[in-house]
Design a protein around this motif. Structure first.
Motif, PDB file in Angstrom:
ATOM      1  N   ARG A  10      41.620  44.257  65.190  1.00 31.77           N
ATOM      2  CA  ARG A  10      40.386  45.034  65.103  1.00 31.77           C
ATOM      3  C   ARG A  10      39.736  44.890  63.727  1.00 31.77           C
ATOM      4  O   ARG A  10      38.551  45.125  63.580  1.00 31.77           O
ATOM      5  CB  ARG A  10      40.652  46.521  65.357  1.00 31.77           C
ATOM      6  N   GLY A  11      40.524  44.592  62.731  1.00 29.83           N
ATOM      7  CA  GLY A  11      39.984  44.420  61.388  1.00 29.83           C
ATOM      8  C   GLY A  11      39.561  45.714  60.725  1.00 29.83           C
ATOM      9  O   GLY A  11      38.737  45.703  59.817  1.00 29.83           O
ATOM     10  N   ASN A  12      40.134  46.837  61.151  1.00 25.01           N
ATOM     11  CA  ASN A  12      39.742  48.138  60.612  1.00 25.01           C
ATOM     12  C   ASN A  12      40.618  48.562  59.447  1.00 25.01           C
ATOM     13  O   ASN A  12      41.832  48.343  59.454  1.00 25.01           O
ATOM     14  CB  ASN A  12      39.848  49.214  61.695  1.00 25.01           C
ATOM     15  N   LEU A  13      39.985  49.194  58.469  1.00 30.11           N
ATOM     16  CA  LEU A  13      40.690  49.846  57.369  1.00 30.11           C
ATOM     17  C   LEU A  13      40.284  51.310  57.380  1.00 30.11           C
ATOM     18  O   LEU A  13      39.093  51.630  57.416  1.00 30.11           O
ATOM     19  CB  LEU A  13      40.293  49.247  56.014  1.00 30.11           C
ATOM     20  N   PHE A  14      41.287  52.178  57.354  1.00 29.75           N
ATOM     21  CA  PHE A  14      41.038  53.608  57.375  1.00 29.75           C
ATOM     22  C   PHE A  14      41.547  54.226  56.076  1.00 29.75           C
ATOM     23  O   PHE A  14      42.668  53.934  55.650  1.00 29.75           O
ATOM     24  CB  PHE A  14      41.735  54.256  58.568  1.00 29.75           C
ATOM     25  N   LEU A  15      40.717  55.059  55.466  1.00 28.80           N
ATOM     26  CA  LEU A  15      41.082  55.730  54.224  1.00 28.80           C
ATOM     27  C   LEU A  15      41.359  57.194  54.514  1.00 28.80           C
ATOM     28  O   LEU A  15      40.509  57.892  55.081  1.00 28.80           O
ATOM     29  CB  LEU A  15      39.955  55.600  53.195  1.00 28.80           C
ATOM     30  N   ASP A  45      37.043  64.029  68.095  1.00 22.57           N
ATOM     31  CA  ASP A  45      36.174  63.199  68.946  1.00 22.57           C
ATOM     32  C   ASP A  45      35.575  62.041  68.153  1.00 22.57           C
ATOM     33  O   ASP A  45      35.513  60.909  68.631  1.00 22.57           O
ATOM     34  CB  ASP A  45      35.041  64.036  69.552  1.00 22.57           C
ATOM     35  N   VAL A  46      35.128  62.338  66.939  1.00 23.47           N
ATOM     36  CA  VAL A  46      34.502  61.310  66.095  1.00 23.47           C
ATOM     37  C   VAL A  46      35.524  60.260  65.675  1.00 23.47           C
ATOM     38  O   VAL A  46      35.244  59.052  65.726  1.00 23.47           O
ATOM     39  CB  VAL A  46      33.811  61.965  64.871  1.00 23.47           C
ATOM     40  N   ILE A  47      36.707  60.681  65.289  1.00 22.05           N
ATOM     41  CA  ILE A  47      37.729  59.710  64.869  1.00 22.05           C
ATOM     42  C   ILE A  47      38.170  58.846  66.044  1.00 22.05           C
ATOM     43  O   ILE A  47      38.377  57.637  65.895  1.00 22.05           O
ATOM     44  CB  ILE A  47      38.907  60.419  64.177  1.00 22.05           C
ATOM     45  N   ASP A  48      38.279  59.437  67.220  1.00 24.47           N
ATOM     46  CA  ASP A  48      38.619  58.641  68.405  1.00 24.47           C
ATOM     47  C   ASP A  48      37.567  57.552  68.624  1.00 24.47           C
ATOM     48  O   ASP A  48      37.899  56.382  68.815  1.00 24.47           O
ATOM     49  CB  ASP A  48      38.732  59.543  69.635  1.00 24.47           C
ATOM     50  N   ALA A  49      36.303  57.923  68.566  1.00 26.57           N
ATOM     51  CA  ALA A  49      35.220  56.958  68.808  1.00 26.57           C
ATOM     52  C   ALA A  49      35.142  55.906  67.705  1.00 26.57           C
ATOM     53  O   ALA A  49      35.075  54.704  67.983  1.00 26.57           O
ATOM     54  CB  ALA A  49      33.883  57.689  68.935  1.00 26.57           C
ATOM     55  N   LEU A  50      35.152  56.331  66.447  1.00 28.42           N
ATOM     56  CA  LEU A  50      34.983  55.384  65.343  1.00 28.42           C
ATOM     57  C   LEU A  50      36.185  54.458  65.181  1.00 28.42           C
ATOM     58  O   LEU A  50      36.016  53.271  64.891  1.00 28.42           O
ATOM     59  CB  LEU A  50      34.712  56.124  64.031  1.00 28.42           C
ATOM     60  N   SER A  51      37.382  54.968  65.383  1.00 22.26           N
ATOM     61  CA  SER A  51      38.570  54.125  65.201  1.00 22.26           C
ATOM     62  C   SER A  51      38.667  53.054  66.281  1.00 22.26           C
ATOM     63  O   SER A  51      39.383  52.066  66.115  1.00 22.26           O
ATOM     64  CB  SER A  51      39.843  54.972  65.167  1.00 22.26           C
ATOM     65  N   ALA A  52      37.941  53.214  67.362  1.00 20.21           N
ATOM     66  CA  ALA A  52      37.931  52.216  68.437  1.00 20.21           C
ATOM     67  C   ALA A  52      36.978  51.056  68.135  1.00 20.21           C
ATOM     68  O   ALA A  52      36.987  50.047  68.836  1.00 20.21           O
ATOM     69  CB  ALA A  52      37.553  52.876  69.760  1.00 20.21           C
ATOM     70  N   LYS A 103      35.299  47.917  65.741  1.00 18.94           N
ATOM     71  CA  LYS A 103      35.928  46.767  65.092  1.00 18.94           C
ATOM     72  C   LYS A 103      35.267  46.489  63.747  1.00 18.94           C
ATOM     73  O   LYS A 103      34.093  46.785  63.564  1.00 18.94           O
ATOM     74  CB  LYS A 103      35.813  45.526  65.979  1.00 18.94           C
ATOM     75  N   ASN A 104      36.053  45.897  62.844  1.00 17.93           N
ATOM     76  CA  ASN A 104      35.565  45.508  61.511  1.00 17.93           C
ATOM     77  C   ASN A 104      34.891  46.656  60.772  1.00 17.93           C
ATOM     78  O   ASN A 104      33.788  46.535  60.276  1.00 17.93           O
ATOM     79  CB  ASN A 104      34.640  44.297  61.615  1.00 17.93           C
ATOM     80  N   LEU A 105      35.600  47.762  60.711  1.00 19.54           N
ATOM     81  CA  LEU A 105      35.077  48.996  60.139  1.00 19.54           C
ATOM     82  C   LEU A 105      35.964  49.472  58.996  1.00 19.54           C
ATOM     83  O   LEU A 105      37.187  49.387  59.077  1.00 19.54           O
ATOM     84  CB  LEU A 105      35.035  50.072  61.232  1.00 19.54           C
ATOM     85  N   VAL A 106      35.328  49.969  57.946  1.00 21.83           N
ATOM     86  CA  VAL A 106      36.025  50.764  56.938  1.00 21.83           C
ATOM     87  C   VAL A 106      35.601  52.200  57.206  1.00 21.83           C
ATOM     88  O   VAL A 106      34.406  52.502  57.217  1.00 21.83           O
ATOM     89  CB  VAL A 106      35.651  50.341  55.498  1.00 21.83           C
ATOM     90  N   LEU A 107      36.583  53.060  57.458  1.00 22.02           N
ATOM     91  CA  LEU A 107      36.304  54.453  57.795  1.00 22.02           C
ATOM     92  C   LEU A 107      36.932  55.378  56.774  1.00 22.02           C
ATOM     93  O   LEU A 107      38.145  55.341  56.549  1.00 22.02           O
ATOM     94  CB  LEU A 107      36.867  54.785  59.194  1.00 22.02           C
ATOM     95  N   ALA A 108      36.096  56.214  56.158  1.00 21.98           N
ATOM     96  CA  ALA A 108      36.573  57.284  55.281  1.00 21.98           C
ATOM     97  C   ALA A 108      36.709  58.530  56.144  1.00 21.98           C
ATOM     98  O   ALA A 108      35.743  58.958  56.773  1.00 21.98           O
ATOM     99  CB  ALA A 108      35.581  57.524  54.149  1.00 21.98           C
ATOM    100  N   THR A 109      37.908  59.082  56.201  1.00 21.87           N
ATOM    101  CA  THR A 109      38.140  60.268  57.018  1.00 21.87           C
ATOM    102  C   THR A 109      38.048  61.520  56.160  1.00 21.87           C
ATOM    103  O   THR A 109      38.176  61.460  54.940  1.00 21.87           O
ATOM    104  CB  THR A 109      39.538  60.214  57.671  1.00 21.87           C
ATOM    105  N   GLY A 110      37.866  62.651  56.815  1.00 20.38           N
ATOM    106  CA  GLY A 110      37.889  63.925  56.124  1.00 20.38           C
ATOM    107  C   GLY A 110      39.312  64.250  55.684  1.00 20.38           C
ATOM    108  O   GLY A 110      40.283  63.738  56.267  1.00 20.38           O
ATOM    109  N   GLY A 111      39.444  65.087  54.688  1.00 20.93           N
ATOM    110  CA  GLY A 111      40.760  65.417  54.145  1.00 20.93           C
ATOM    111  C   GLY A 111      41.737  65.989  55.149  1.00 20.93           C
ATOM    112  O   GLY A 111      42.941  65.771  55.052  1.00 20.93           O
ATOM    113  N   GLY A 112      41.237  66.708  56.148  1.00 24.30           N
ATOM    114  CA  GLY A 112      42.115  67.324  57.141  1.00 24.30           C
ATOM    115  C   GLY A 112      42.281  66.533  58.420  1.00 24.30           C
ATOM    116  O   GLY A 112      42.908  67.006  59.372  1.00 24.30           O
ATOM    117  N   ALA A 113      41.752  65.333  58.459  1.00 22.51           N
ATOM    118  CA  ALA A 113      41.810  64.528  59.687  1.00 22.51           C
ATOM    119  C   ALA A 113      43.241  64.290  60.161  1.00 22.51           C
ATOM    120  O   ALA A 113      43.492  64.175  61.356  1.00 22.51           O
ATOM    121  CB  ALA A 113      41.092  63.200  59.482  1.00 22.51           C
ATOM    122  N   ARG A 165      45.120  51.719  65.346  1.00 22.09           N
ATOM    123  CA  ARG A 165      43.883  50.940  65.465  1.00 22.09           C
ATOM    124  C   ARG A 165      43.423  50.290  64.168  1.00 22.09           C
ATOM    125  O   ARG A 165      42.311  49.784  64.091  1.00 22.09           O
ATOM    126  CB  ARG A 165      42.770  51.839  66.005  1.00 22.09           C
ATOM    127  N   GLY A 166      44.255  50.324  63.159  1.00 22.13           N
ATOM    128  CA  GLY A 166      43.850  49.708  61.897  1.00 22.13           C
ATOM    129  C   GLY A 166      44.910  49.850  60.833  1.00 22.13           C
ATOM    130  O   GLY A 166      46.024  50.295  61.091  1.00 22.13           O
TER     131      GLY A 166
END
Length: 184
Positions: free
Chosen positions: A9-14, A70-77, A79-89, A102-103
């Motif tokens: 997927r090429g995803n990086l999650f922070l 809901d947002v994390i489910d959708a965004l983590s699906a 591809k080729n995304l860098v996602l900054a999550t909220g502190g409590g995610a 997924r990444g």
């Protein structure tokens, strides 16, 4: 989901606490790697048309966490995304499963002193609107640090470091992980 699919997927999650620099670092990381960038908190605001403190006021933290899931489910699906999550995610097991499945997950760790410096004037952090923000951050870190570490493929220390230095380290570690995966 297999680790191969996660890398494909090429995803990086922070992940990490508020004030660790996830959004700032994520934007630059996406630019360097040629990926799109999204911030889960900004996406919640975009979808609802309401600022996070208002969502907390009306729906409480649990209502906000449902929206975040809901947002994390959708965004983590994506591809080729860098996602900054909220502190409590990381509080929701479903979010941890989506992120790790997924990444590649990087935990941006910052000391309590650094987090306090970075968040002291920010009124968009409802959990810190208290008489003792230090005690609140300490309590949040005691609860969340083990969850950040559980989901992370790597921990990146951000104290007293420039954004550029942190981005450079993440890129190097991510590329190394990719090479290891391809060698298998």
């Amino acid at each position: 989901m297999s680790q191969d699919t996660a890398f494909d997927r090429g995803n990086l999650f922070l992940v990490g606490p508020m004030g660790a620099g996830k959004t700032t670092i994520g934007r630059q990381l996406a630019e360097v790697l040629g990926k799109s960038f999204k911030d889960s908190d900004h996406e919640i605001v975009r979808r609802t048309g309401a600022r996070i403190p208002l969502i907390f006021e009306i729906e409480g933290e649990e209502g906000f966490r449902r929206r975040e899931q809901d947002v994390i489910d959708a965004l983590s699906a994506e591809k080729n995304l860098v996602l900054a999550t909220g502190g409590g995610a990381v509080l929701k097991p479903e979010n941890r499963a989506h992120l790790s499945g997924r990444g590649t997950v990087f935990y941006l760790f910052g000391s309590i002193d650094q987090l306090l410096r970075r968040t002291r004037r920010d009124r968009n952090r409802p959990l810190l609107q208290t008489d003792n923000p230090r005690a609140k951050l300490e309590a949040l870190m005691a609860e969340r640090d083990p969850l950040y570490r559980e989901v992370a493929d790597a921990v990146i220390y951000t104290d007293e470091r420039s954004v550029r230095s942190v981005v450079k380290e993440i890129v190097a570690r991510y590329r190394h992980m990719e090479k290891e995966r391809q060698a298998k």
